[in-house]
Design a protein around this motif. Sequence first.
Motif, PDB file in Angstrom:
ATOM      1  N   ILE A   1      -0.221  -5.794 -12.381  1.00 36.44           N
ATOM      2  CA  ILE A   1      -0.234  -4.912 -11.217  1.00 36.44           C
ATOM      3  C   ILE A   1       0.850  -3.869 -11.410  1.00 36.44           C
ATOM      4  CG2 ILE A   1      -0.077  -4.765  -8.707  1.00 36.44           C
ATOM      5  CD1 ILE A   1      -0.673  -7.776  -8.612  1.00 36.44           C
ATOM      6  N   GLY A   2       0.459  -2.611 -11.492  1.00 38.94           N
ATOM      7  CA  GLY A   2       1.428  -1.541 -11.681  1.00 38.94           C
ATOM      8  C   GLY A   2       2.161  -1.205 -10.400  1.00 38.94           C
ATOM      9  N   PRO A   3       3.275  -0.488 -10.499  1.00 40.74           N
ATOM     10  CA  PRO A   3       4.076  -0.161  -9.309  1.00 40.74           C
ATOM     11  C   PRO A   3       3.336   0.695  -8.293  1.00 40.74           C
ATOM     12  CG  PRO A   3       4.882   1.023 -11.255  1.00 40.74           C
ATOM     13  CD  PRO A   3       3.904   0.005 -11.741  1.00 40.74           C
ATOM     14  N   LYS A   4       2.430   1.570  -8.741  1.00 37.99           N
ATOM     15  CA  LYS A   4       1.662   2.371  -7.781  1.00 37.99           C
ATOM     16  C   LYS A   4       0.764   1.479  -6.929  1.00 37.99           C
ATOM     17  CE  LYS A   4       1.523   6.859 -10.181  1.00 37.99           C
ATOM     18  NZ  LYS A   4       2.443   6.526 -11.270  1.00 37.99           N
ATOM     19  N   SER A   5       0.181   0.473  -7.562  1.00 37.66           N
ATOM     20  CA  SER A   5      -0.670  -0.446  -6.806  1.00 37.66           C
ATOM     21  C   SER A   5       0.149  -1.277  -5.831  1.00 37.66           C
ATOM     22  CB  SER A   5      -1.441  -1.357  -7.760  1.00 37.66           C
ATOM     23  OG  SER A   5      -2.376  -0.615  -8.511  1.00 37.66           O
ATOM     24  N   THR A   6       1.337  -1.691  -6.246  1.00 36.28           N
ATOM     25  CA  THR A   6       2.208  -2.432  -5.333  1.00 36.28           C
ATOM     26  C   THR A   6       2.480  -1.604  -4.085  1.00 36.28           C
ATOM     27  OG1 THR A   6       3.245  -3.649  -7.154  1.00 36.28           O
ATOM     28  CG2 THR A   6       4.468  -3.534  -5.085  1.00 36.28           C
ATOM     29  N   ALA A   7       2.799  -0.318  -4.264  1.00 32.41           N
ATOM     30  CA  ALA A   7       3.043   0.565  -3.121  1.00 32.41           C
ATOM     31  C   ALA A   7       1.773   0.776  -2.302  1.00 32.41           C
ATOM     32  CB  ALA A   7       3.588   1.902  -3.613  1.00 32.41           C
ATOM     33  N   PHE A   8       0.643   0.828  -2.976  1.00 32.24           N
ATOM     34  CA  PHE A   8      -0.660   0.987  -2.311  1.00 32.24           C
ATOM     35  C   PHE A   8      -0.903  -0.163  -1.337  1.00 32.24           C
ATOM     36  CE2 PHE A   8      -5.257  -0.138  -2.615  1.00 32.24           C
ATOM     37  CZ  PHE A   8      -5.826   1.004  -2.082  1.00 32.24           C
ATOM     38  N   TYR A   9      -0.662  -1.393  -1.778  1.00 33.45           N
ATOM     39  CA  TYR A   9      -0.873  -2.547  -0.902  1.00 33.45           C
ATOM     40  C   TYR A   9       0.206  -2.642   0.172  1.00 33.45           C
ATOM     41  CZ  TYR A   9      -4.303  -4.007  -4.381  1.00 33.45           C
ATOM     42  OH  TYR A   9      -5.389  -4.050  -5.223  1.00 33.45           O
ATOM     43  N   GLU A  10       1.435  -2.313  -0.176  1.00 36.34           N
ATOM     44  CA  GLU A  10       2.521  -2.429   0.784  1.00 36.34           C
ATOM     45  C   GLU A  10       2.319  -1.512   1.987  1.00 36.34           C
ATOM     46  OE1 GLU A  10       7.402  -2.262   1.135  1.00 36.34           O
ATOM     47  OE2 GLU A  10       6.435  -1.533  -0.700  1.00 36.34           O
ATOM     48  N   LEU A  11       1.686  -0.369   1.781  1.00 31.95           N
ATOM     49  CA  LEU A  11       1.524   0.592   2.867  1.00 31.95           C
ATOM     50  C   LEU A  11       0.791  -0.026   4.048  1.00 31.95           C
ATOM     51  CD1 LEU A  11       1.961   3.504   3.837  1.00 31.95           C
ATOM     52  CD2 LEU A  11      -0.239   4.091   2.791  1.00 31.95           C
ATOM     53  N   ARG A  12      -0.221  -0.849   3.788  1.00 30.23           N
ATOM     54  CA  ARG A  12      -0.958  -1.458   4.896  1.00 30.23           C
ATOM     55  C   ARG A  12      -0.176  -2.589   5.557  1.00 30.23           C
ATOM     56  NH1 ARG A  12      -3.710   1.159   2.140  1.00 30.23           N
ATOM     57  NH2 ARG A  12      -3.622  -0.110   0.271  1.00 30.23           N
ATOM     58  N   ALA A  13       0.708  -3.235   4.800  1.00 28.13           N
ATOM     59  CA  ALA A  13       1.601  -4.214   5.423  1.00 28.13           C
ATOM     60  C   ALA A  13       2.584  -3.505   6.348  1.00 28.13           C
ATOM     61  CB  ALA A  13       2.342  -4.999   4.341  1.00 28.13           C
ATOM     62  N   TRP A  14       3.144  -2.414   5.879  1.00 31.46           N
ATOM     63  CA  TRP A  14       4.046  -1.601   6.687  1.00 31.46           C
ATOM     64  C   TRP A  14       3.356  -1.098   7.948  1.00 31.46           C
ATOM     65  CZ3 TRP A  14       3.513   3.775   7.565  1.00 31.46           C
ATOM     66  CH2 TRP A  14       4.626   4.399   8.151  1.00 31.46           C
ATOM     67  N   GLY A  15       2.048  -0.847   7.846  1.00 31.95           N
ATOM     68  CA  GLY A  15       1.278  -0.341   8.983  1.00 31.95           C
ATOM     69  C   GLY A  15       0.871  -1.390   9.987  1.00 31.95           C
ATOM     70  N   GLY A  16       1.186  -2.664   9.713  1.00 30.44           N
ATOM     71  CA  GLY A  16       0.964  -3.680  10.730  1.00 30.44           C
ATOM     72  C   GLY A  16      -0.208  -4.608  10.535  1.00 30.44           C
ATOM     73  N   ALA A  17      -0.928  -4.516   9.416  1.00 28.63           N
ATOM     74  CA  ALA A  17      -2.009  -5.474   9.169  1.00 28.63           C
ATOM     75  C   ALA A  17      -1.418  -6.873   9.074  1.00 28.63           C
ATOM     76  CB  ALA A  17      -2.759  -5.124   7.883  1.00 28.63           C
ATOM     77  N   ALA A  18      -2.092  -7.864   9.635  1.00 31.22           N
ATOM     78  CA  ALA A  18      -1.565  -9.230   9.643  1.00 31.22           C
ATOM     79  C   ALA A  18      -1.666  -9.890   8.282  1.00 31.22           C
ATOM     80  CB  ALA A  18      -2.306 -10.065  10.675  1.00 31.22           C
ATOM     81  N   ALA A  19      -2.630  -9.461   7.473  1.00 36.78           N
ATOM     82  CA  ALA A  19      -2.773  -9.956   6.096  1.00 36.78           C
ATOM     83  C   ALA A  19      -3.242  -8.797   5.235  1.00 36.78           C
ATOM     84  CB  ALA A  19      -3.772 -11.114   6.019  1.00 36.78           C
ATOM     85  N   VAL A  20      -2.774  -8.764   4.015  1.00 35.36           N
ATOM     86  CA  VAL A  20      -3.209  -7.756   3.043  1.00 35.36           C
ATOM     87  C   VAL A  20      -3.669  -8.494   1.795  1.00 35.36           C
ATOM     88  CG1 VAL A  20      -2.489  -5.880   1.521  1.00 35.36           C
ATOM     89  CG2 VAL A  20      -1.711  -5.921   3.901  1.00 35.36           C
ATOM     90  N   THR A  21      -4.911  -8.253   1.411  1.00 38.51           N
ATOM     91  CA  THR A  21      -5.482  -8.933   0.255  1.00 38.51           C
ATOM     92  C   THR A  21      -5.484  -8.012  -0.952  1.00 38.51           C
ATOM     93  OG1 THR A  21      -6.922 -10.203   1.718  1.00 38.51           O
ATOM     94  CG2 THR A  21      -7.461 -10.220  -0.623  1.00 38.51           C
ATOM     95  N   VAL A  22      -4.882  -8.479  -2.025  1.00 41.19           N
ATOM     96  CA  VAL A  22      -4.856  -7.763  -3.295  1.00 41.19           C
ATOM     97  C   VAL A  22      -6.132  -8.107  -4.051  1.00 41.19           C
ATOM     98  CG1 VAL A  22      -3.650  -7.522  -5.501  1.00 41.19           C
ATOM     99  CG2 VAL A  22      -2.341  -7.761  -3.369  1.00 41.19           C
ATOM    100  N   SER A  23      -6.823  -7.096  -4.551  1.00 41.46           N
ATOM    101  CA  SER A  23      -8.135  -7.270  -5.182  1.00 41.46           C
ATOM    102  C   SER A  23      -8.149  -6.610  -6.555  1.00 41.46           C
ATOM    103  CB  SER A  23      -9.194  -6.633  -4.302  1.00 41.46           C
ATOM    104  OG  SER A  23     -10.406  -6.426  -4.969  1.00 41.46           O
ATOM    105  N   GLU A  24      -8.904  -7.139  -7.479  1.00 41.55           N
ATOM    106  CA  GLU A  24      -9.387  -8.487  -7.654  1.00 41.55           C
ATOM    107  C   GLU A  24      -8.663  -9.062  -8.856  1.00 41.55           C
ATOM    108  OE1 GLU A  24     -13.810  -9.194  -7.533  1.00 41.55           O
ATOM    109  OE2 GLU A  24     -13.869  -7.018  -7.304  1.00 41.55           O
ATOM    110  N   CYS A  25      -8.366 -10.349  -8.808  1.00 45.80           N
ATOM    111  CA  CYS A  25      -7.735 -11.028  -9.936  1.00 45.80           C
ATOM    112  C   CYS A  25      -8.805 -11.844 -10.639  1.00 45.80           C
ATOM    113  CB  CYS A  25      -6.601 -11.917  -9.452  1.00 45.80           C
ATOM    114  SG  CYS A  25      -5.727 -12.783 -10.763  1.00 45.80           S
ATOM    115  N   MET A  26      -9.134 -11.464 -11.864  1.00 44.66           N
ATOM    116  CA  MET A  26     -10.161 -12.157 -12.638  1.00 44.66           C
ATOM    117  C   MET A  26      -9.537 -13.366 -13.334  1.00 44.66           C
ATOM    118  SD  MET A  26     -12.672 -10.391 -11.771  1.00 44.66           S
ATOM    119  CE  MET A  26     -13.234  -8.774 -11.259  1.00 44.66           C
TER     120      MET A  26
END
Length: 654
Positions: free
Chosen positions: A44-69
Amino acid sequence: MSCAAFVPKYPHLSSPITIAGQTFENRMFSAPMGGTDITNDGCIGPKSTAFYELRAWGGAAAVTVSECMVHPATDGSHAYHLDESILNSLASATYTADAINRHGTVASLELSHSGMYAGTYMTDKTRQHEMHQWGPMDTVRPDGVEVRALSVEQLHEIAAAYGHVAGLAKRAGFRMLMIHGGHGWLINQFLSPYFNQRTDEYGGSLENRCRFAAEVLDAVREAVGPRFPIEFRLSGSELFEGGYDIDEGVRIAQQLESKIDLLHVSAGTYQRGFGKTHPSMFEDHGRNVYLAAEIKKHVNVPVATLGGLNDPAQMEEIIASGKADVVYMGRALLADPELPRKVVSGRDESIVRCLRCFTCMAERAATSTRRCTVNPLIGREMEGREVAPAATKRRVMVAGGGPGGLYAAYTAARRGHDVVLYEKEAEIGGVLKGEQAIDFKHEMFELAGTYELLAREAGVQIRCGVEVNPELVEAEAPDALIVAVGSEPLLPPIPGLSDPRVILATDYYQRVDEVGEGVVVLGGGLAGCELAVYLGKLGKKVTLVEMRDALAPDANVRHRPLLLEQVAAHVDARCGLRCVEVGEKGVTCEDANGQRVQIAADTVICALGQKPRADVAASLRNSAPFVRVIGDAGRVSTITNAVYEGYHAALDIR
């Protein structure tokens, strides 16, 4: 003295829920969305980490990282892998989980296997076709790719891999796991009577077709232990002939519910019915909720639903009426990552709604990055999610109240500048005003109102009915001028085009009642096709005339196939015809051989394109110390580019 309790506007949507000992702060979860800077070895690159974190910061109760093969030996998809033998694999997953968890959000990881569709997400599709593809049985895909049947030994190995990766995910700090059993991927392929026609213990009866999924879930549970939420993503119905229907979806859910803590009910398959799995603008919001609602009647575990949801009132009703316990959003949380926080705090009127235009998914397919039409931060979250105040306050003038101008004004005001926006028409909105009469594009019209609200709240003064010219700029003497004057219709020198029965596509919303029963739409680009579809759905007899050999080449790769389906269903489309005259009875066209073709019409709609207001832009270029021309004023393009350019023009003022 006690403080009065805050009463949320949407109490059910805002209420917490506890699943397998894990408490989630509200009922709004962020659906799995693939990242962008996936490394060659699946980290997972740093841009993707920031991509997922944004929705956590926005108040979503859960954030799912997709997809791990989970099993690269049989699934070589260019996606995430979690493998302790890969340098930085566990570390990058840990940083990502931490980035989500630290906002009070539960970090979840989606575990998956593509089966016979390995490599779907690759930009280079030739590499996908060169892979060995594995599935429930020997077959040949519709595109000619051979698929080999997985052996029982391989299935045991893959199930064990799910367990191993689940253990690593828990070690990395993920607090929930989603097992992907839908959308045509491997587990779904085994559940499906269409994909799975094996004659051993993994095929035939429903129990046998569920066996692989059960073994996967058992392996995951053994790895993570009790009181750790395991979510199973199921297509409630495959939505195509030969696949399973909702009745069998219920039975599959009942077969597996004892092994899971949350049942995530989606719909369809990625390969068939894309616009229903990810509801397009031509579908109702929440068009798949009925599947979750039906399955919930027959199971005892909590149920999650999704599918084009972006309206808090609709989502509140879903939870309150018991159709589902949790709602998931994907695209809606790209358009506005703060949607959950706004819902909980009662600021839902400022939610920027998803347009369901598929820019986000098309960009990933085209360039392996992300963009969002209405949110210029998406895919570029590392640049900073909050606008920094300017070192020096400036006087900023914005010419034009379309989407680009409004977003530029909003951004400049957030930076602390003194901003005045001028719009020559009586109302703001620019090109978006034309969308108010087309029901499936009404959210584009509403976007202007949302941007206007945000701009006014940020302190922007908006003055309508005032056209910006050099004299006005000289009188106001701004430090910065953003030119967002947009475009105007392109009108070729076709005899009769000035006839009163000819309506410009951009003016249709003002002349709805003038449209007769027989309509010719000139121009088969995106705008012409969408308007033709709408009129066809109203019952008009619509002929679409396009001089090129293809329709809507300016539509993105995700929206275009769905649009063309609508055209085929509702419109008589004629390519290779050039309009040469508009007459009393209709239009005269010529084909490639110069043969004349007459098409009768009561009304002719001109959708032959737009051209920049280049003369206006040119007259304003040297009128202030800082001048930036954005959007259609510079080159006719998209709402996406106008918003992005407006955002960055405002950031460049200093």
